[in-house]
Design an enzyme around this catalytic site. Structure first.
Site, PDB file in Angstrom:
ATOM      1  N   TYR A 137     -12.164  24.316  -7.336  1.00 19.36           N
ATOM      2  CA  TYR A 137     -12.893  23.137  -8.122  1.00 19.36           C
ATOM      3  C   TYR A 137     -14.074  22.933  -7.323  1.00 19.36           C
ATOM      4  CZ  TYR A 137     -12.572  18.398  -9.797  1.00 19.36           C
ATOM      5  OH  TYR A 137     -12.879  17.254 -10.237  1.00 19.36           O
ATOM      6  N   ARG A 142       0.784  -1.205  -0.038  1.00 15.55           N
ATOM      7  CA  ARG A 142       0.121   0.185  -0.048  1.00 15.55           C
ATOM      8  C   ARG A 142       0.774   1.213   0.029  1.00 15.55           C
ATOM      9  NH1 ARG A 142      -3.916  -0.989   4.430  1.00 15.55           N
ATOM     10  NH2 ARG A 142      -2.433  -0.013   5.601  1.00 15.55           N
ATOM     11  N   LYS A 168      -4.206  15.206 -15.016  1.00 16.56           N
ATOM     12  CA  LYS A 168      -4.108  16.106 -15.864  1.00 16.56           C
ATOM     13  C   LYS A 168      -2.985  16.522 -16.596  1.00 16.56           C
ATOM     14  CE  LYS A 168      -8.352  17.062 -14.409  1.00 16.56           C
ATOM     15  NZ  LYS A 168      -8.748  17.999 -13.384  1.00 16.56           N
ATOM     16  N   ASP A 193      -4.218  24.322  -4.807  1.00 14.65           N
ATOM     17  CA  ASP A 193      -4.630  23.387  -5.719  1.00 14.65           C
ATOM     18  C   ASP A 193      -4.075  23.800  -7.036  1.00 14.65           C
ATOM     19  OD1 ASP A 193      -5.452  22.073  -8.019  1.00 14.65           O
ATOM     20  OD2 ASP A 193      -7.403  21.700  -6.976  1.00 14.65           O
TER      21      ASP A 193
HETATM   22  C1  LIG Z   1      -9.679  17.753 -12.010  1.00 13.11           C
HETATM   23  C2  LIG Z   1      -9.342  18.472 -10.925  1.00 13.11           C
HETATM   24  C3  LIG Z   1      -9.046  17.819  -9.785  1.00 13.11           C
HETATM   25  C4  LIG Z   1      -9.642  16.609  -9.257  1.00 13.11           C
HETATM   26  O1  LIG Z   1      -8.792  15.571 -10.080  1.00 13.11           O
HETATM   27  P1  LIG Z   1      -9.250  14.079 -10.191  1.00 13.11           P
HETATM   28  O2  LIG Z   1      -8.301  13.237 -10.292  1.00 13.11           O
HETATM   29  O3  LIG Z   1     -10.220  14.142 -11.484  1.00 13.11           O
HETATM   30  O4  LIG Z   1      -9.997  13.875  -9.047  1.00 13.11           O
HETATM   31  C5  LIG Z   1      -8.766  18.948  -8.676  1.00 13.11           C
HETATM   32  N1  LIG Z   1      -8.711  20.279  -8.764  1.00 13.11           N
HETATM   33  C6  LIG Z   1      -8.649  20.517 -10.221  1.00 13.11           C
HETATM   34  C7  LIG Z   1      -8.351  22.203 -10.565  1.00 13.11           C
HETATM   35  C8  LIG Z   1      -8.927  20.057 -11.291  1.00 13.11           C
HETATM   36  O5  LIG Z   1      -8.996  20.665 -12.389  1.00 13.11           O
END
Ligand SMILES: *Cc1c(COP(=O)(O)O)cnc(C)c1O
Length: 395
Positions: free
Chosen positions: A116, A63, A211, A186
């Site tokens: 987000y 893990r 992303k 973020d």
């Molecule tokens: C897509 C996204 C997330 C979440 O990511 P996931 O891998 O889809 O859970 C968080 N913050 C931002 C700014 C995003 O664009």
């Protein structure tokens, strides 16, 4: 290695070590899939636990990840300029680790209104029940006045979701420091490559590796990066308690994806600015949102704090959200979908209801579309945007 540029480091992290007998190695680390770790003998097990007791990262169970995961942690640390990294199975899971690692019952957190969207759901679904209170604030609000003795964290996203509102992170970090509050960001937009919140004073940087880091729309992944050991210990402890882990195959895909980040990211940015220039000349466009676009309200902050841009932009159209639906459906090269950061172009019809929470949005009755501009030939993308405009009401 430490003196090399980031682009060079990203290519060399995760090189497979040589086999001591043959003196050979594959280029890349293999995906080390395993549920558990075998110890040669009990003395080896004891050595591992002694290392862990001394605060070192030592592999003792599937893990917590194997070498493939360690290499990916190194990628995120290099990208973000941090010294500690916790991996998570999605960006949203990484956000959870930041919130639940830092906050406990009775605490208060300030959250920027451009975050987000699912962060508001985390608030409704979990934080409320745990007795953690949230105040949403606008970028221009006086943060000093909003901080209470219970405030433990300021959580922001810059540029913000949907409208890409640039925040003055160094100024926010100064307020946070003055009050002994942590600043968490973020940084999915910047992904450590074009924007580095930790260097601008933030304590925690959360990235959805889903992303631009993975970059190929085939992995869900998150990371939380920190500079300070005691902050990192709280993040690790939350991750461990919640049982988060990521598959070695996903770590491997992200390691592969990040090798081309240095060529993908600038190309996305070039394509997105060409689309901005195209939209700027169209009578049906009311406003363009992209901090790297010279007419954007956040352009000066972007110039000061960012080293590049990406494929994201939004446009406000001079028509109702409903009228924009035919335009979205008429696009042929843009997938209709959420997410972004892969190689392909995407369009998202933004629900006006979700925009109401953003003070940066002037409560216009117009449609807002968010685009991720991919790596397709830019002339093809612009031709597609041109033909779809035939489906818009005449302006
Ligand atoms: C897509 C996204 C997330 C979440 O990511 P996931 O891998 O889809 O859970 C968080 N913050 C931002 C700014 C995003 O664009």
């Amino acid at each position: 290695m430490t003196t090399h540029h980031l682009d060079t480091k990203l290519l060399h992290i995760g090189s497979a070590p040589f086999d001591p007998e043959t003196g050979t190695a594959p280029v890349n680390l293999p995906s080390m899939r395993t549920s558990t770790v075998r110890f040669e003998n009990l003395a080896a097990l004891e050595r591992v636990f002694a290392k862990r007791a001394a605060g070192e990262r030592a592999i003792s169970y599937g893990r917590s990840g194997m070498d493939t995961h360690r290499a990916l942690e190194e990628v995120f640390m290099q990208l973000e300029g941090g010294t500690y990294c916790v991996l998570a199975p999605s960006g949203m899971a990484a956000i959870n680790i930041a919130f639940l690692g830092i906050l406990k019952t009775g605490d208060h957190v300030l959250v920027c209104d451009g975050v987000y969207g699912p962060v508001r759901n985390l608030d409704r679904a979990l934080l409320k029940g745990l007795g953690i209170s949230v105040t949403y604030f606008a970028a221009q609000d006086d943060l000093d006045a909003l901080i209470t003795p219970e405030t433990k964290m300021i959580y922001v996203e810059s540029p913000g979701s949907l409208l890409f509102e640039m925040l003055d992170l160094p100024a926010m970090a100064a307020v946070a420091k003055r009050h002994g509050v942590l600043l968490a960001t973020d940084n999915t937009w910047g992904s450590g490559y074009i924007y580095r919140p930790l260097a601008l004073g933030a304590d925690i940087s959360v990235v959805a590796g889903t992303k631009y880091v993975a970059g190929h729309s085939d992995v869900m992944l998150g990371a939380v990066v920190a500079k300070d050991e005691s902050v990192a210990a709280r993040l690790h402890s939350a991750q461990y308690a919640m049982g988060n882990s990521i598959s070695a195959d996903d770590a491997w895909l992200a390691l592969r994806g990040v090798k081309t980040m240095a060529v993908r990211m600038p190309q996305h940015a070039i394509n997105a600015l060409k689309v901005c220039a195209f939209f700027d000349a169209q009578p049906y466009v009311a406003k363009i949102f992209n901090p790297a676009w010279h007419k954007d309200a956040g352009y000066a902050l972007w110039q000061r704090d960012c080293t590049g841009a990406n494929g994201m932009l939004s446009v406000e159209l001079k028509c109702s959200p409903d009228a924009a639906k035919a335009y979205v459906d008429a696009l042929t090269l843009f997938g209709i979908g959420f997410s972004w950061g892969g190689y392909e172009s995407l369009v998202q019809w933004v629900d006006p209801g979700t925009l109401a929470a953003h003070t940066y949005w002037k409560h216009s009755p117009n449609a807002l579309l968010r685009f991720h501009i991919g790596l397709e030939d830019i002339d093809d993308l612009i031709d597609d945007l041109k033909q779809a405009a035939n489906y818009l009401p005449r302006t």
